[in-house]
Write a protein that holds these residues in place. Structure first.
Motif, PDB file in Angstrom:
ATOM      1  N   GLY A   1     -10.336  -8.979  -4.456  1.00  0.00           N
ATOM      2  CA  GLY A   1     -11.157  -8.032  -3.697  1.00  0.00           C
ATOM      3  C   GLY A   1     -10.523  -7.647  -2.361  1.00  0.00           C
ATOM      4  N   ASP A   2      -9.704  -8.562  -1.798  1.00  0.00           N
ATOM      5  CA  ASP A   2      -9.068  -8.282  -0.509  1.00  0.00           C
ATOM      6  C   ASP A   2      -8.096  -7.106  -0.597  1.00  0.00           C
ATOM      7  OD1 ASP A   2     -10.412 -10.450   0.505  1.00  0.00           O
ATOM      8  OD2 ASP A   2      -8.725 -11.840   0.249  1.00  0.00           O
ATOM      9  N   LEU A   3      -7.618  -6.814  -1.796  1.00  0.00           N
ATOM     10  CA  LEU A   3      -6.662  -5.710  -1.936  1.00  0.00           C
ATOM     11  C   LEU A   3      -7.377  -4.358  -1.861  1.00  0.00           C
ATOM     12  CD1 LEU A   3      -4.251  -6.985  -4.756  1.00  0.00           C
ATOM     13  CD2 LEU A   3      -4.273  -7.542  -2.334  1.00  0.00           C
ATOM     14  N   ALA A   4      -8.696  -4.371  -1.985  1.00  0.00           N
ATOM     15  CA  ALA A   4      -9.518  -3.147  -1.857  1.00  0.00           C
ATOM     16  C   ALA A   4      -9.004  -2.011  -2.737  1.00  0.00           C
ATOM     17  CB  ALA A   4      -9.590  -2.706  -0.391  1.00  0.00           C
TER      18      ALA A   4
ATOM     19  N   GLU B   1       0.825  -1.233   0.000  1.00  0.00           N
ATOM     20  CA  GLU B   1       0.000   0.000   0.000  1.00  0.00           C
ATOM     21  C   GLU B   1       0.843   1.259   0.000  1.00  0.00           C
ATOM     22  OE1 GLU B   1      -2.928   2.531  -0.059  1.00  0.00           O
ATOM     23  OE2 GLU B   1      -3.736   0.590   0.534  1.00  0.00           O
TER      24      GLU B   1
ATOM     25  N   LEU C   1      -4.380 -14.249  -1.558  1.00  0.00           N
ATOM     26  CA  LEU C   1      -5.601 -13.485  -1.277  1.00  0.00           C
ATOM     27  C   LEU C   1      -6.501 -13.447  -2.504  1.00  0.00           C
ATOM     28  CD1 LEU C   1      -3.781 -10.430   0.343  1.00  0.00           C
ATOM     29  CD2 LEU C   1      -5.120 -12.161   1.567  1.00  0.00           C
ATOM     30  N   ASP C   2      -7.751 -13.051  -2.280  1.00  0.00           N
ATOM     31  CA  ASP C   2      -8.631 -12.739  -3.408  1.00  0.00           C
ATOM     32  C   ASP C   2      -8.338 -11.311  -3.829  1.00  0.00           C
ATOM     33  OD1 ASP C   2      -9.866 -15.164  -3.356  1.00  0.00           O
ATOM     34  OD2 ASP C   2     -11.423 -14.498  -1.937  1.00  0.00           O
TER      35      ASP C   2
ATOM     36  N   ARG D   1      -0.550 -11.290  -2.755  1.00  0.00           N
ATOM     37  CA  ARG D   1      -0.133 -11.119  -1.370  1.00  0.00           C
ATOM     38  C   ARG D   1      -0.178  -9.627  -1.046  1.00  0.00           C
ATOM     39  NH1 ARG D   1       3.091 -15.238   1.593  1.00  0.00           N
ATOM     40  NH2 ARG D   1       2.392 -17.183   0.678  1.00  0.00           N
ATOM     41  N   THR D   2      -0.111  -9.300   0.208  1.00  0.00           N
ATOM     42  CA  THR D   2      -0.007  -7.907   0.593  1.00  0.00           C
ATOM     43  C   THR D   2       0.985  -7.812   1.736  1.00  0.00           C
ATOM     44  OG1 THR D   2      -1.205  -6.002   1.425  1.00  0.00           O
ATOM     45  CG2 THR D   2      -2.139  -8.115   1.985  1.00  0.00           C
TER      46      THR D   2
ATOM     47  N   GLN E   1     -15.143   2.672  -3.435  1.00  0.00           N
ATOM     48  CA  GLN E   1     -16.394   2.145  -2.881  1.00  0.00           C
ATOM     49  C   GLN E   1     -17.496   3.186  -3.039  1.00  0.00           C
ATOM     50  OE1 GLN E   1     -16.693  -1.014  -2.087  1.00  0.00           O
ATOM     51  NE2 GLN E   1     -14.566  -1.321  -2.646  1.00  0.00           N
TER      52      GLN E   1
ATOM     53  N   HIS F   1      -6.303  -2.951 -10.401  1.00  0.00           N
ATOM     54  CA  HIS F   1      -7.265  -4.013 -10.091  1.00  0.00           C
ATOM     55  C   HIS F   1      -7.613  -4.803 -11.360  1.00  0.00           C
ATOM     56  CE1 HIS F   1     -10.853  -5.860  -8.123  1.00  0.00           C
ATOM     57  NE2 HIS F   1     -11.292  -5.853  -9.386  1.00  0.00           N
TER      58      HIS F   1
END
Ligand code: FAD
Length: 472
Positions: free
Chosen positions: A177-180, A36, A174-175, A71-72, A184, A55
């Motif tokens: 979507g998990d990275l956001a 991030e 991760l999925d 991964r994050t 939104q 994304h």
């Protein structure tokens, strides 16, 4: 052999040397690590528009590879953990060139080698790596034209095809979507998927369309925001959905086949080299994104005016070509290069705001926001950069609009409240006769702003500021 391929600024299968080498050696574990604070490559966080592109690029890459480990966190820890979990014996990546990534990657390379892994990096995001091009006296280039002359005759290999055989063994991750990464509420990117197709396939479709319909006439028409002659490849290049070499070779092949495209293809190739030049500057002058390259500009009397900055950001300055550009940016994540120069000049010279405000806004809102090109371009416009436009050359937004958007089609599209004004007044609505304004349904100061600064007075103030630092 099982090799981890660490994807960063190279989200594609073709012309990806790290992936090709790994695929030919055995099984591939492709990984992308979302960091991030550090974005893909930069020392500054990735902007909102860039996250949207990332994304969708990752979704496409995962589909095309048949699996991608997400991964994050800290890339070094994540890679070491992945090695432990998978038993991989080699790690490969394509090089990044910004100061943060260079330092980070050197540390990671050592840590992995210390664990006994085979580690290899490759050239893919640039055609001409910054340390390979130097002046006759041995230093970096500071001026574009000699840099261009130095690289234009360097032969490039043909781009690599996608690996013929690819065995992917994705480890758990991760999925997406998990990275956001997506906005939104509000979803300001609504409708962007109808304008853009991020990813490798979208990139090649765009390149093919450009070569077919935009390249002929590019040298001249690339300055016209009302015409469809630019490639719009910049976000694809930014995330490596396509390589600069693929774009370069497509243009040179078209030129070889159709010699009448000589000038257009050469101009396009030189624009690709502006991107390389920006990275050359960033590599040799790593504080380019934050510090005036010409330190005399440190003493320039910048103005802090939050209301003026907001009017610029939201396209409500009363200067139609400026407002059109800023609204195109907000609504599409893109702005035409000529208009970027006009809005940049307006912010810095008419409003006397520091170029860092512009750099930051573009970083957040441009899909192609890129540490090197953004910083080098803002400093170019400000006059504080290497090989910059002289500060005292102040764009007149009215005549720029009339020259490069002569029928006003660009302004009409992005500033619809002016759409019924006849072309002669479109770039200067404050000078239109009352009858023309009334007929077009325009009430200045109400339906469309009056100019927030007077052009002649603003020009004078900017030059007075410049006088203060000129001799410094
Ligand atoms: P084309 O005309 O089709 O050019 C082809 C490619 O060449 C582009 O995709 C781009 O990769 C490269 N290119 C063209 N012009 C330049 C240039 N002046 N500098 C560097 N590369 C260039 N470009 C970015 O990619 N990211 C940025 O963050 C960015 N910020 C900018 C900020 C300002 C104030 C200005 C004046 C320019 C900025 N540019 C930036 C450069 C340029 O405006 C864009 O690269 C170009 O408009 C992208 O559109 P295109 O792909 O249709 O360009």
């Amino acid at each position: 052999m099982t090799t981890i391929v660490w994807f960063r600024q190279d989200l594609r299968l073709a012309d990806n040397p790290a992936l090709t080498a790994a695929a030919s050696a055995g099984t591939v574990i492709p990984v992308f690590i979302w960091d991030e604070m550090a974005d893909l490559t930069n020392s500054q966080p990735l902007g909102g528009a860039g996250k949207w592109w990332l994304h969708h690029s990752l979704a496409m890459l995962a589909r095309d590879l048949g699996g991608l480990v997400l991964r994050t966190g800290d890339p070094k820890q994540e890679l070491l953990d992945l090695v432990d979990k998978t038993g991989a014996t080699a790690v490969r990546w394509n090089r990044c060139y910004d100061p943060y990534a260079i330092k980070r990657d050197a540390v990671i390379k050592t840590a992995l080698k210390d664990k006994g892994l085979e580690v290899e990096s490759h050239r893919a995001a640039l055609m001409f790596e910054p340390w390979t091009i130097e002046t006759k006296s041995g230093g970096p280039y500071k001026v574009f034209t000699p840099f261009w002359r130095a690289v234009r005759e360097i032969g490039l290999d043909r781009p690599l095809p996608s690996p013929a055989k690819l065995v992917v063994d994705p480890a758990p991750g991760l999925d997406l979507g998990d990275l956001a990464l997506l906005p939104q509420s509000p979803d300001w990117a609504e409708g962007w998927d109808r304008m853009w197709t991020p990813g490798e396939r979208g990139a090649h479709k765009r390149l093919a369309e450009f070569v077919e319909t935009g390249l002929a006439g590019y040298a001249e028409k690339r300055n016209r925001p009302d015409l469809p002659n630019v490639s719009r490849l910049s976000p694809f290049l930014r995330y490596g959905n396509i390589s600069p070499r693929q774009a370069w070779v497509a243009a040179s092949d078209a030129r070889d086949l159709m010699p009448f495209l000589q000038q257009d293809a050469e101009t396009f190739m030189s624009e690709l080299v502006w991107r390389e030049f920006s990275y050359h500057l960033l590599y040799h002058f790593p504080d380019l994104p934050t510090e005036n390259w010409k330190r005399t500009f440190d003493a320039y009397p910048w103005v802090e005016d939050a209301a003026a900055l907001r009017a610029w950001q939201t396209g409500r300055t009363g200067y139609p070509i400026v407002d059109a550009g800023m609204r195109e940016l907000w609504q599409t994540g893109y702005m035409h290069n000529r208009v970027r120069m006009i809005v940049g000049s307006f912010l810095i010279k008419h409003l006397r705001q520091h170029w860092r405000h512009g750099e930051a806004w573009f970083r957040d809102t441009l899909l192609d926001a890129d540490l090197a090109s953004n910083a080098a371009s803002w400093q170019w416009v400000a006059g504080s950069g290497a090989d910059a436009a002289p500060y005292f050359r102040i764009f007149n937004p009215y005549t720029q609009g009339q020259k490069f958007d002569p029928e006003g089609d660009y302004v009409r599209k992005w500033v619809p409240e002016l759409k019924d004004l006849p072309a002669p007044y479109l770039h200067t609505p404050h000078m239109a006769p009352q009858s023309a304004l009334e007929k077009a349904g325009i009430r200045l100061g109400d339906t469309y702003p009056l100019p927030i600064v007077d052009h002649a007075a603003a020009r004078k103030a900017a030059l007075a500021g410049y006088e203060q630092i000129k001799g410094a």
